[in-house]
Design an enzyme around this catalytic site. Structure first.
Site, short mmCIF file in Angstrom:
data_model
loop_
_atom_site.label_atom_id
_atom_site.label_comp_id
_atom_site.label_asym_id
_atom_site.label_seq_id
_atom_site.Cartn_x
_atom_site.Cartn_y
_atom_site.Cartn_z
CB CYS A 1 -2.91 0.62 -2.69
SG CYS A 1 -2.91 2.37 -2.82
CB CYS B 1 -9.56 4.80 0.02
SG CYS B 1 -7.91 5.10 0.76
CG ASP C 1 -1.86 1.22 1.42
OD1 ASP C 1 -2.51 1.38 0.27
OD2 ASP C 1 -1.76 1.69 2.34
CB SER C 2 0.10 4.52 -0.55
OG SER C 2 -1.04 5.08 0.25
CG HIS D 1 -5.34 5.10 3.77
ND1 HIS D 1 -4.80 4.55 2.69
CD2 HIS D 1 -4.41 5.46 4.60
CE1 HIS D 1 -3.40 4.83 2.80
NE2 HIS D 1 -2.99 5.16 3.94
CD GLU E 1 -0.32 6.81 5.62
OE1 GLU E 1 0.78 6.72 6.34
OE2 GLU E 1 -0.80 5.52 5.04
#
Lengths: 263, 263
Positions: free
Chosen positions: B73, B184, B10-11, B186, B152
């Protein structure tokens, strides 16, 4: 190839619960449905006998151009999935793996019950599949031999069905499970009574929804999804066309023509 | 081969929501997780740039013996899934198809909204996937560029996060949708606020649960499921180890050692 039909088979009308979900989730696909109503129920029969029936049906269906086969019958899946996979070159799906996987997905307590026919429960197919993926699960199994005949007779709305469901499932209501697998494709026709009996706290897993989603995934990954809307669905039955048609039309909400087949 | 690890990337920390579900649904499997925290967020970057990042990460992970790759992601899936599939010989999964399929499974009104990063929404990947399977769906898309940075920074529990979620999703609450795809990885960390904002009537689809179930299915059908319990999971990050470790330990509920990587 992409526009070929998907063969769906069951001992009788139960697989229609899966066919309906395939129609809803994959509306471009064409289904050739086979209900072996003459020899239903499969549940009390030996695994060898069920296996030979499933092979007969698949051989019949393969006269048409099919791109996948869906054994929409838990007893048939337990008895014949592997040998049908070995025997034919197109994707073959059963209803046991998708249901087991879905139960693992939703169960938080890791306590799961499975109900099914005698054949399915005796095969321990769900237990083996669940335990192989997740060894720590606690699994309870219960055969419900009275359910399929009720459904095949079209009696799934009746007070008698309610009584049978309540009486049969009573032992499960005392367990601290959070997930119940309907390990027979006929059972979603009794789902209303099953949910009432089990209460709100129990997730009911129908193989139908999960199997249709898995079929979607497999066709997608093999690049076999229909590109356009398909042909007319076809329905084959070995027994009485009349009762089959009645249940199919009620369940699917559309006109159904049933073709009688002698195997 | 069966005991090899699964590469998950993932990012940043978002893919941990998928990793956690893989750990829960497939407890025997080993995960090698890569978070590109230094270059996070991917959302505002061009598709070409994101694609080259994903290729770099997969090349790094492939030094280990891996049996599957999971691009956990959505932005990365939209930009690079096909070329990673073409480039490597092991199963490669993204998070878009499983989420789309799950939305089709649960939506009864056929009105579905998708939220994601700018990159994911601009790619129209969900819309294309949903429409190719089910042309009659009505689909609404909304980019939520403020969500990933909040997560994040570890701010996903805060009143600020609540305000941002409410403000961003306000346009969706006026639509008659019954299903919202968290497009997403996240976003499950903000799910509490998202559910509150959308109300009880809207099914929230997290790619995490569905992707883990699909991974289970693909490993099963390729006979790649672990036979025994696996090795220790490993975690790699390109940016600060400290914040990554903090979020990972809170989310996964276990001790996490983070290995710093320069790509």
């Amino acid at each position: 190839m992409n526009q070929d039909a998907i063969g769906v088979l069951d001992s009788g009308v139960g697989g229609l619960t899966v066919a309906k979900e395939v129609m809803r989730q994959l509306p471009k696909e064409t289904i050739y449905y086979f209900g072996d109503t003459l020899r239903c129920p499969y549940g009390p029969r030996s695994a060898d006998e069920v296996k030979s029936f499933v092979h007969e049906i698949v051989s019949y269906l393969m006269q048409f151009s099919l791109k996948a086969i869906l054994i929409a019958c838990n007893t048939g899946t337990a008895a014949a999935l592997q040998s049908i996979k070995d025997g034919w070159d197109i994707p073959v799906l059963g209803v046991i793996e998708p249901g087991a996987r879905a139960a693992i997905k939703v169960s938080r307590k890791k306590k799961i019950a499975v109900i099914g026919t005698q054949g399915t429960i005796q095969s321990r197919a769900y237990e083996k599949m669940l335990k192989s993926i997740h060894p720590e699960l606690q699994i309870y199994s219960l055969a419900c031999p009275e359910f399929v005949p009720l459904v095949e007779k079209g009696l799934y709305h009746t007070p008698e069905a309610k009584r049978v469901v309540e009486k049969t499932l009573a032992p499960l209501t005392k367990l601290d499970i959070d997930t119940l697998i309907l390990g027979c494709t006929h059972y979603p026709l009794l789902q209303h009574f099953i949910s009432q009996t089990m209460g709100d706290q129990v997730n009911i897993i129908s193989s139908a929804e999960e199997t249709a989603a898995e079929l979607s995934s497999i066709l997608y990954h093999r690049n076999l999804l229909s590109k356009q809307y398909g042909k007319k669905h076809r329905f084959f039955a070995t027994g009485s066309q009349y009762l089959f048609q009645q249940i199919a039309e009620e369940w699917l909400g559309e006109n159904v023509e049933v073709e009688r087949v002698d195997l």
